[in-house]
Design a protein around this motif. Structure first.
Motif, PDB file in Angstrom:
ATOM      1  N   UNK A 146       0.855  -1.201   0.000  1.00 46.40           N
ATOM      2  CA  UNK A 146       0.000   0.000   0.000  1.00 46.40           C
ATOM      3  C   UNK A 146       0.879   1.236   0.000  1.00 46.40           C
ATOM      4  N   UNK A 147       0.219   2.381  -0.203  1.00 43.27           N
ATOM      5  CA  UNK A 147       0.930   3.659  -0.142  1.00 43.27           C
ATOM      6  C   UNK A 147       1.033   4.117   1.309  1.00 43.27           C
ATOM      7  N   UNK A 148       2.184   4.684   1.649  1.00 44.15           N
ATOM      8  CA  UNK A 148       2.386   5.308   2.959  1.00 44.15           C
ATOM      9  C   UNK A 148       2.997   6.673   2.705  1.00 44.15           C
ATOM     10  N   UNK A 149       2.131   7.673   2.516  1.00 43.43           N
ATOM     11  CA  UNK A 149       2.613   8.983   2.083  1.00 43.43           C
ATOM     12  C   UNK A 149       3.093   8.891   0.656  1.00 43.43           C
ATOM     13  N   UNK A 150       4.325   9.330   0.417  1.00 40.30           N
ATOM     14  CA  UNK A 150       4.884   9.229  -0.933  1.00 40.30           C
ATOM     15  C   UNK A 150       5.793   8.020  -1.069  1.00 40.30           C
TER      16      UNK A 150
ATOM     17  N   UNK B 222       9.742   1.761   1.184  1.00 36.19           N
ATOM     18  CA  UNK B 222      10.693   1.979   0.100  1.00 36.19           C
ATOM     19  C   UNK B 222      10.278   3.202  -0.712  1.00 36.19           C
ATOM     20  N   UNK B 223      11.248   3.902  -1.295  1.00 33.15           N
ATOM     21  CA  UNK B 223      10.877   5.029  -2.168  1.00 33.15           C
ATOM     22  C   UNK B 223      10.175   4.538  -3.422  1.00 33.15           C
ATOM     23  N   UNK B 224       9.263   5.347  -3.896  1.00 32.64           N
ATOM     24  CA  UNK B 224       8.565   4.955  -5.127  1.00 32.64           C
ATOM     25  C   UNK B 224       9.445   5.247  -6.335  1.00 32.64           C
TER      26      UNK B 224
END
Length: 560
Positions: free
Chosen positions: A481-485, A557-559
């Motif tokens: 899922x997304x966690x912020x950016x 992790x960074x997108x």
């Protein structure tokens, strides 16, 4: 005031400039004790007698009570640095008593007055030595506690009983203002003890070693020259230079430590008090006695606390250096451990591979006919050897991670696809037979910037742990899922959960949280490796858990 009422206060020339030392207490074998010589007590006695005679003679020539007495500072510093027992204390006390008495008599004082001053000086010196040993036992004026103990008790309080004794005794010789006599004695002797005593205690062989460094010597010389210049300008212009001198002395404290600060203060005190006795300085409109006293008070109140600042800074530098050395030792030990792990792992892999090969040949009957029992034993042999092989691989991974030799290649990675691959592989494990594995993806575009191979290794480790330790819950969920950016990957089990104390130890290598003797296989390195691999990919890893509520391991992790 005539010389019949003069207190014996030394205004001898200051000693040669000495470079500062950093954080080495008196007598420290690593720093070296420059006073450790059997003839030092005798030489000290000679110096004390000469200084006393010169000081009293000079004070008589100007017709005033002198404002600084350095004999006590010299005697106390050398006594503390050299005496190592009651017998040596007795010898030193005897030598000083004779020396001071000789100096008094050489200066022309009457025998009775000489005896009075000798007793008063010895009372002060002995009190200073005892108080310094009691409140600064390490004699390390390069620490805040040691410097404060020596200055407060050895320099400020020690002269009080001696000053009272001498002032009362002077009544027998027709002294005038006893209060002024006591104040001049107290302030002058306190300055001598504080500056010369601190300087003497701060000098070690490392002080002179630092003098060999041209940069340090040049810097100390420039700072001292600036101090002299500012003080001389204040004297000739009859102005108070305290507003300039205080920040300048603070610079001296920062750059040269306790020894450099003590020497600078000694120079400033000598110039201030001597100038005041000759009618120069900011208080020249007042009487000479008042002017000398004001110069003494300025040195004691405004300048002397800077010694504590110097001690604090030197102590901080010493602690920082010890911390740096400790870090270096820890890094060297870690490197040695990593090399050992790598070597052990390499040495294990080859013979274990041979054991596995022989076991498989034995189990399959290629080495001859085997019984069912022999087949079972061969299978157990292969299974055990594979466990050792897995340990060797884990050791290699730990060694590489700690040595920083693990390389990652970051590229866009499809997180849902990776989780599905992990699930397909995990369901084949024996631990997953009675556990339901689910993959849940919340949101679109879950593409992380990661090394797909290393990320799969991390998620495999987390899923393996969830199956081994949380499989009793019957269900393991892999969620993206997304966690912020950033993109968050979660592995959730519904097992017994973890206490807060165990959560703090989770990512320590070879820590199995007390399960070493359980039937669950493992070496306690998987999470440590996972943490290092995630950090190499610019991510973070953690856990959310409580006893009885299962555990959720997450990776951010960074997108892409």
């Amino acid at each position: 005031m005539t010389m019949s009422r003069v207190l014996d206060i030394n205004v001898a020339k200051p000693p040669q400039t000495r470079a500062p030392t950093i954080g080495v207490p008196a007598g420290d074998p690593k720093g070296g004790d420059v006073f450790a010589h059997p003839l030092i007590p005798v030489l000290t006695g000679v110096v004390v007698a000469i200084l006393a005679a010169l000081a009293i003679s000079w004070a008589r020539s100007v017709g005033l009570i002198a404002g600084i007495w350095g004999v006590g500072g010299v005697a106390v510093a050398v006594w503390l640095r050299t005496s190592r027992g009651p017998s040596q204390d007795a010898v030193f006390a005897l030598v000083l008593t004779i020396s001071i008495l000789i100096g008094e008599l050489i200066a022309g004082n009457k025998p009775a007055l000489s005896m009075l001053f000798t007793l008063a000086n010895m009372l002060e010196i002995v009190a200073a030595v005892l108080l310094a040993r009691r409140f600064a036992p390490a004699l390390n004026v390069s620490s805040l506690k040691g410097a404060a103990g020596f200055l407060i008790f050895g320099a400020i309080l020690a002269p009080i009983p001696a000053g009272l004794f001498a002032s009362v005794g002077l009544l027998q010789f027709g002294a005038g203002d006893i209060v002024d006599a006591f104040k001049t004695w107290w302030f002058g002797h306190a300055i001598g003890l504080a500056t010369i005593g601190t300087l003497g205690l701060s000098l070690t062989r490392s002080t002179f070693v630092r003098l060999r460094q041209p940069g340090a010597l040049l810097e100390a010389g420039l700072l001292l020259a600036t101090v002299l210049t500012v003080q001389c300008v204040g004297i000739t212009q009859r102005s108070d230079v305290g507003i300039v001198m205080i920040p300048l002395l603070l610079c001296v404290a920062v750059r040269t430590g306790v020894a450099g600060t003590a020497f600078s203060l000694l120079v400033v005190a000598l110039l201030s008090v001597i100038a005041a006795m000759f009618g120069f300085g900011p208080y020249s409109a007042e009487g000479l006695s008042h002017q000398v006293m004001m110069a003494q008070v300025q040195v004691l109140v405004a300048y002397m606390p800077i010694l504590l600042v110097a001690a604090l800074l030197e102590e901080r530098d010493g602690l920082a250096e010890r911390a740096r050395l400790g870090q270096v030792r820890a890094e060297l030990a870690s490197e040695a451990k990593s090399r050992l792990l790598a070597n052990v792992a390499h040495e294990i892999k080859s013979p274990v591979a041979g054991v596995i090969g022989i076991g498989q040949l034995w189990s399959s009957g290629q080495l001859g006919a085997v019984t069912p029992q022999q087949t079972e034993m061969a299978d157990m042999l292969v299974k055990t050897a594979r466990q050792v092989e897995a340990l060797a691989h884990d050791l290699l991974d730990v060694a590489r991670a700690e040595a920083g030799t693990v390389k990652v290649e970051l590229r866009p990675t499809d997180v849902p696809g990776l989780l599905d691959d992990v699930r397909r592989s995990a369901v084949l494990r024996p631990e997953a037979q009675s556990v339901k594995l689910e993959v849940v993806c919340e949101g679109d575009g879950l593409i992380a910037l990661a090394d797909s191979q290393r990320l799969m290794q991390v998620i495999n480790n987390l899923v393996t742990n969830a199956l081994k330790y949380g499989g009793a819950g019957g269900r393991v969920v892999l969620r993206a899922r997304w966690s912020g950016d950033r993109i968050r990957i979660e592995v959730t089990d519904f097992g017994p959960g973890l206490s807060e104390q165990k959560q703090k130890q989770l990512f320590e290598p070879f820590n199995r949280l007390g399960l070493e003797r359980s039937t669950i296989e493992g070496h306690g390195v998987g999470l440590a490796i996972a943490k290092r691999l995630v950090e190499l990919q610019g991510g973070a890893i953690g856990v959310i858990s409580s006893p009885g509520q299962g555990a959720t391991f997450w990776v951010d992790l960074p997108r892409a």
